[in-house]
Motif scaffolding. Structure first.
Motif, PDB file in Angstrom:
ATOM      1  N   THR A  52      45.857  60.424  75.564  1.00 56.46           N
ATOM      2  CA  THR A  52      46.219  59.024  75.792  1.00 56.46           C
ATOM      3  C   THR A  52      45.688  58.223  74.606  1.00 56.46           C
ATOM      4  N   ILE A  53      46.585  57.638  73.833  1.00 57.49           N
ATOM      5  CA  ILE A  53      46.194  56.907  72.629  1.00 57.49           C
ATOM      6  C   ILE A  53      45.956  55.445  72.986  1.00 57.49           C
ATOM      7  N   VAL A  54      44.751  54.975  72.737  1.00 60.52           N
ATOM      8  CA  VAL A  54      44.381  53.591  73.026  1.00 60.52           C
ATOM      9  C   VAL A  54      43.958  52.917  71.726  1.00 60.52           C
ATOM     10  N   VAL A  55      44.653  51.846  71.337  1.00 64.66           N
ATOM     11  CA  VAL A  55      44.232  51.092  70.165  1.00 64.66           C
ATOM     12  C   VAL A  55      43.228  50.031  70.615  1.00 64.66           C
ATOM     13  N   LEU A  56      42.115  49.954  69.904  1.00 64.62           N
ATOM     14  CA  LEU A  56      41.041  49.015  70.232  1.00 64.62           C
ATOM     15  C   LEU A  56      40.826  48.105  69.028  1.00 64.62           C
ATOM     16  N   ASP A  57      41.074  46.807  69.212  1.00 65.99           N
ATOM     17  CA  ASP A  57      40.946  45.857  68.108  1.00 65.99           C
ATOM     18  C   ASP A  57      40.433  44.526  68.658  1.00 65.99           C
ATOM     19  N   ARG A  59      40.467  55.981  62.668  1.00 65.01           N
ATOM     20  CA  ARG A  59      40.376  54.649  62.080  1.00 65.01           C
ATOM     21  C   ARG A  59      41.333  54.604  60.894  1.00 65.01           C
ATOM     22  N   PHE A  60      42.149  53.565  60.838  1.00 62.35           N
ATOM     23  CA  PHE A  60      43.039  53.473  59.697  1.00 62.35           C
ATOM     24  C   PHE A  60      43.326  52.012  59.366  1.00 62.35           C
ATOM     25  N   THR A  61      43.745  51.808  58.141  1.00 63.21           N
ATOM     26  CA  THR A  61      44.135  50.492  57.660  1.00 63.21           C
ATOM     27  C   THR A  61      45.626  50.524  57.377  1.00 63.21           C
ATOM     28  N   ALA A  62      46.371  49.638  57.999  1.00 60.92           N
ATOM     29  CA  ALA A  62      47.806  49.590  57.772  1.00 60.92           C
ATOM     30  C   ALA A  62      48.298  48.176  58.018  1.00 60.92           C
ATOM     31  N   TYR A  63      49.224  47.737  57.200  1.00 59.68           N
ATOM     32  CA  TYR A  63      49.853  46.436  57.403  1.00 59.68           C
ATOM     33  C   TYR A  63      51.354  46.602  57.211  1.00 59.68           C
ATOM     34  N   PRO A  64      52.120  46.283  58.236  1.00 59.49           N
ATOM     35  CA  PRO A  64      51.705  45.845  59.567  1.00 59.49           C
ATOM     36  C   PRO A  64      51.465  47.048  60.489  1.00 59.49           C
ATOM     37  N   ALA A  65      50.386  47.007  61.243  1.00 54.00           N
ATOM     38  CA  ALA A  65      50.073  48.098  62.171  1.00 54.00           C
ATOM     39  C   ALA A  65      51.132  48.232  63.261  1.00 54.00           C
ATOM     40  N   TYR A  66      51.847  47.130  63.533  1.00 55.16           N
ATOM     41  CA  TYR A  66      52.863  47.147  64.591  1.00 55.16           C
ATOM     42  C   TYR A  66      53.929  48.202  64.337  1.00 55.16           C
ATOM     43  N   LYS A  67      54.128  48.553  63.090  1.00 55.35           N
ATOM     44  CA  LYS A  67      55.110  49.583  62.748  1.00 55.35           C
ATOM     45  C   LYS A  67      54.832  50.885  63.484  1.00 55.35           C
ATOM     46  N   PHE A  68      53.553  51.159  63.774  1.00 54.83           N
ATOM     47  CA  PHE A  68      53.152  52.422  64.385  1.00 54.83           C
ATOM     48  C   PHE A  68      52.878  52.297  65.879  1.00 54.83           C
ATOM     49  N   SER A  69      53.139  51.128  66.463  1.00 52.96           N
ATOM     50  CA  SER A  69      52.646  50.846  67.812  1.00 52.96           C
ATOM     51  C   SER A  69      53.338  51.627  68.915  1.00 52.96           C
ATOM     52  N   ALA A  95      44.147  38.072  72.058  1.00 53.42           N
ATOM     53  CA  ALA A  95      45.442  37.470  72.419  1.00 53.42           C
ATOM     54  C   ALA A  95      45.876  36.472  71.357  1.00 53.42           C
ATOM     55  N   SER A  96      45.752  36.848  70.081  1.00 56.10           N
ATOM     56  CA  SER A  96      46.241  36.011  68.998  1.00 56.10           C
ATOM     57  C   SER A  96      47.767  35.970  69.053  1.00 56.10           C
ATOM     58  N   TYR A  97      48.363  34.995  68.377  1.00 58.06           N
ATOM     59  CA  TYR A  97      49.811  34.776  68.499  1.00 58.06           C
ATOM     60  C   TYR A  97      50.603  36.049  68.217  1.00 58.06           C
ATOM     61  N   ASN A  98      50.380  36.650  67.047  1.00 56.56           N
ATOM     62  CA  ASN A  98      51.185  37.805  66.660  1.00 56.56           C
ATOM     63  C   ASN A  98      50.951  38.994  67.578  1.00 56.56           C
ATOM     64  N   THR A  99      49.694  39.318  67.825  1.00 52.43           N
ATOM     65  CA  THR A  99      49.370  40.482  68.646  1.00 52.43           C
ATOM     66  C   THR A  99      49.896  40.326  70.064  1.00 52.43           C
ATOM     67  N   PHE A 100      49.763  39.140  70.621  1.00 50.42           N
ATOM     68  CA  PHE A 100      50.210  38.877  71.987  1.00 50.42           C
ATOM     69  C   PHE A 100      51.715  39.112  72.122  1.00 50.42           C
ATOM     70  N   HIS A 101      52.484  38.533  71.215  1.00 49.27           N
ATOM     71  CA  HIS A 101      53.934  38.658  71.310  1.00 49.27           C
ATOM     72  C   HIS A 101      54.414  40.048  70.921  1.00 49.27           C
ATOM     73  N   GLU A 102      53.722  40.689  70.000  1.00 49.11           N
ATOM     74  CA  GLU A 102      54.048  42.080  69.686  1.00 49.11           C
ATOM     75  C   GLU A 102      53.873  42.971  70.904  1.00 49.11           C
ATOM     76  N   THR A 157      48.814  46.398  77.861  1.00 46.29           N
ATOM     77  CA  THR A 157      47.732  45.778  77.091  1.00 46.29           C
ATOM     78  C   THR A 157      46.702  45.105  77.985  1.00 46.29           C
ATOM     79  N   LEU A 158      45.445  45.316  77.619  1.00 50.27           N
ATOM     80  CA  LEU A 158      44.326  44.562  78.177  1.00 50.27           C
ATOM     81  C   LEU A 158      43.929  43.537  77.114  1.00 50.27           C
ATOM     82  N   PHE A 159      44.129  42.260  77.421  1.00 54.66           N
ATOM     83  CA  PHE A 159      43.789  41.205  76.484  1.00 54.66           C
ATOM     84  C   PHE A 159      42.349  40.745  76.699  1.00 54.66           C
ATOM     85  N   VAL A 160      41.606  40.675  75.601  1.00 56.97           N
ATOM     86  CA  VAL A 160      40.246  40.123  75.595  1.00 56.97           C
ATOM     87  C   VAL A 160      40.289  38.937  74.635  1.00 56.97           C
ATOM     88  N   PRO A 161      40.576  37.741  75.138  1.00 61.54           N
ATOM     89  CA  PRO A 161      40.839  36.606  74.244  1.00 61.54           C
ATOM     90  C   PRO A 161      39.598  36.133  73.495  1.00 61.54           C
TER      91      PRO A 161
END
Length: 406
Positions: free
Chosen positions: A231-236, A286-296, A306-313, A321-325
């Motif tokens: 189970t892949i969980v992204v934590l940011d 751990r990786f660095t990628a822009y935009p990470a959404y490409k791999f989501s 719950a920033s604008y981009n992450t929330f709507h993505e 998603t578990l949002f931690v605002p």
């Protein structure tokens, strides 16, 4: 260019590149290369101006628009964001101008220089349109708009402002057009921009990538070297300027560690003072990628702010998603977005004030396969009920390229 600007000409020789002055030298080693190039002959040029510092939200929104301009339009960027290099990587000219908090300049002198830098770029490129995306409108920008009445001017101004930013709204008189990127959580909007909605052009939510541009699940996991049987969980969650969020990040990480069926992916910022190297170890990447959404599509779940981009993505991409605002005083109202997601059933919410037991329950829920299926289905149903995904960046690009504004 003026003092303290860090500029390197695209394709220039070492002799042609300008010297980095002392005030900017301290940042030159950690900030991206800066490029400027002239607009192509026969194209109508657009200058995008944004702030952000270590953040990427404003700049990312402008890039979303720029990449959707038609072939008859070229674009360049003036930004205070340390992410200026991503603009270059996407093929656009970029000019980095550090904020006076970084250079130590007097704000009045800095604003005068900001105005001069903008005018130099407008003249050099023959730009016909200025697109601004910062909540606060700097005096240097206002001076330019007052002088250049023939310049098309657009303020991209998202909602969910904190109440104490209300005085900033007065600057709207200087722009021909104000565009508000859509908010899925608009019903929970409590900020000052809600009172000015009749003055703005509302568009659908704006994202750099459309959900359909993402890699398919198997390809995304293969590209990142992620295991297929976990189970892949992204934590940011962590944020350098918010120690409480960083501590919560570590707390969540501890809850995930040791679960044999879970593989944690942490997104590492290339802008961090001492970024941890990309790589893998047992149960963690751990990786660095822009935009990470490409791999989501590789994620089974996300635990993010719950920033604008992450929330709507997350919602447009049906990511459980578990949002931690981030509830810092000067941040947008992330908690209102997260509350709406919880109440609508398209996301989970855990606030920083939550007890350890409450947090563990929220983490357990997002790790539960049936709960994740319900969240993903609710996201899909919500987007379909709105007529499917439509990117507001296309609407904004159309507004820029049209002959009229307003």
């Amino acid at each position: 260019m003026k003092n303290n600007a860090v500029s390197i000409l695209l394709g220039a020789t070492a002799a042609e590149a300008e010297e980095v002055p002392p005030a900017a030298a301290a940042t030159a080693a950690t900030t991206p290369a800066i490029v400027r190039r002239r607009a192509r002959v026969g194209r109508s040029d657009v200058l995008f101006v944004s702030a952000n510092g270590i953040g990427q939200g404003h700049l990312t929104r402008q890039l979303a628009v720029a990449r959707r301009l038609g072939g008859e339009h070229s674009a360049a960027f003036l930004t205070m964001s340390y992410s200026a290099s991503v603009v270059q990587s996407m093929g656009f000219a970029v000019h980095f101008l550090p904020h006076h908090h970084l250079t130590g300049e007097d704000p009045v002198a800095w604003n005068a220089r900001l105005g001069e830098e903008i005018e130099l770029l407008l003249d050099e490129r023959g730009s016909e349109t200025l697109v601004y995306d910062v909540n606060f409108v700097f005096d240097g920008v206002i001076d330019v708009l007052r002088k250049r009445c023939d310049l098309k001017s657009i303020w991209i101004r998202r909602a969910m402002w904190p109440e104490h930013h209300a005085p900033y709204l007065g600057a709207s008189v200087h722009f021909q057009t104000i565009i508000e990127p859509g908010e899925y959580a608009q019903a929970y909007e409590t900020g000052p921009t809600r009172l000015e909605r009749e003055k703005v052009k509302e568009v659908p939510p704006v994202l750099l990538l459309d959900p359909g541009e993402r890699l398919e699940r198997q390809a995304a996991r293969a590209a990142l070297g992620l295991p297929e049987d976990r189970t892949i969980v992204v934590l940011d969650i962590a944020r350098a300027s918010n120690l409480a969020l960083t501590r919560r990040h570590r707390e969540i990480d501890a809850l995930l560690t040791g679960r044999g069926d879970v593989h944690v992916v942490e997104l590492s910022s290339a802008l961090a003072a001492s970024p941890e190297p990309a790589g893998q170890r047992l149960g963690r990447s751990r990786f660095t990628a822009y935009p990470a959404y490409k791999f989501s599509n590789a994620w089974d779940a996300a635990i993010v702010r719950a920033s604008y981009n992450t929330f709507h993505e997350s919602i447009a991409g049906a990511i459980p998603t578990l949002f931690v605002p981030d509830e810092s005083e000067d941040m947008d109202r992330q908690v209102d977005r997260a509350r709406w997601a919880r109440d609508r059933g398209v996301g989970l919410l855990s606030r920083l004030e939550a007890s350890h037991g409450e947090l563990q329950k929220a983490v357990d829920t997002v790790l539960d396969a049936q709960a994740r299926n319900r969240l993903a289905a609710a996201c899909q149903d919500y987007v379909l009920a709105r007529g499917g995904w439509h990117n507001g960046a296309v609407t904004i690009a159309d507004a820029i390229t049209s002959s009229k504004h307003g």
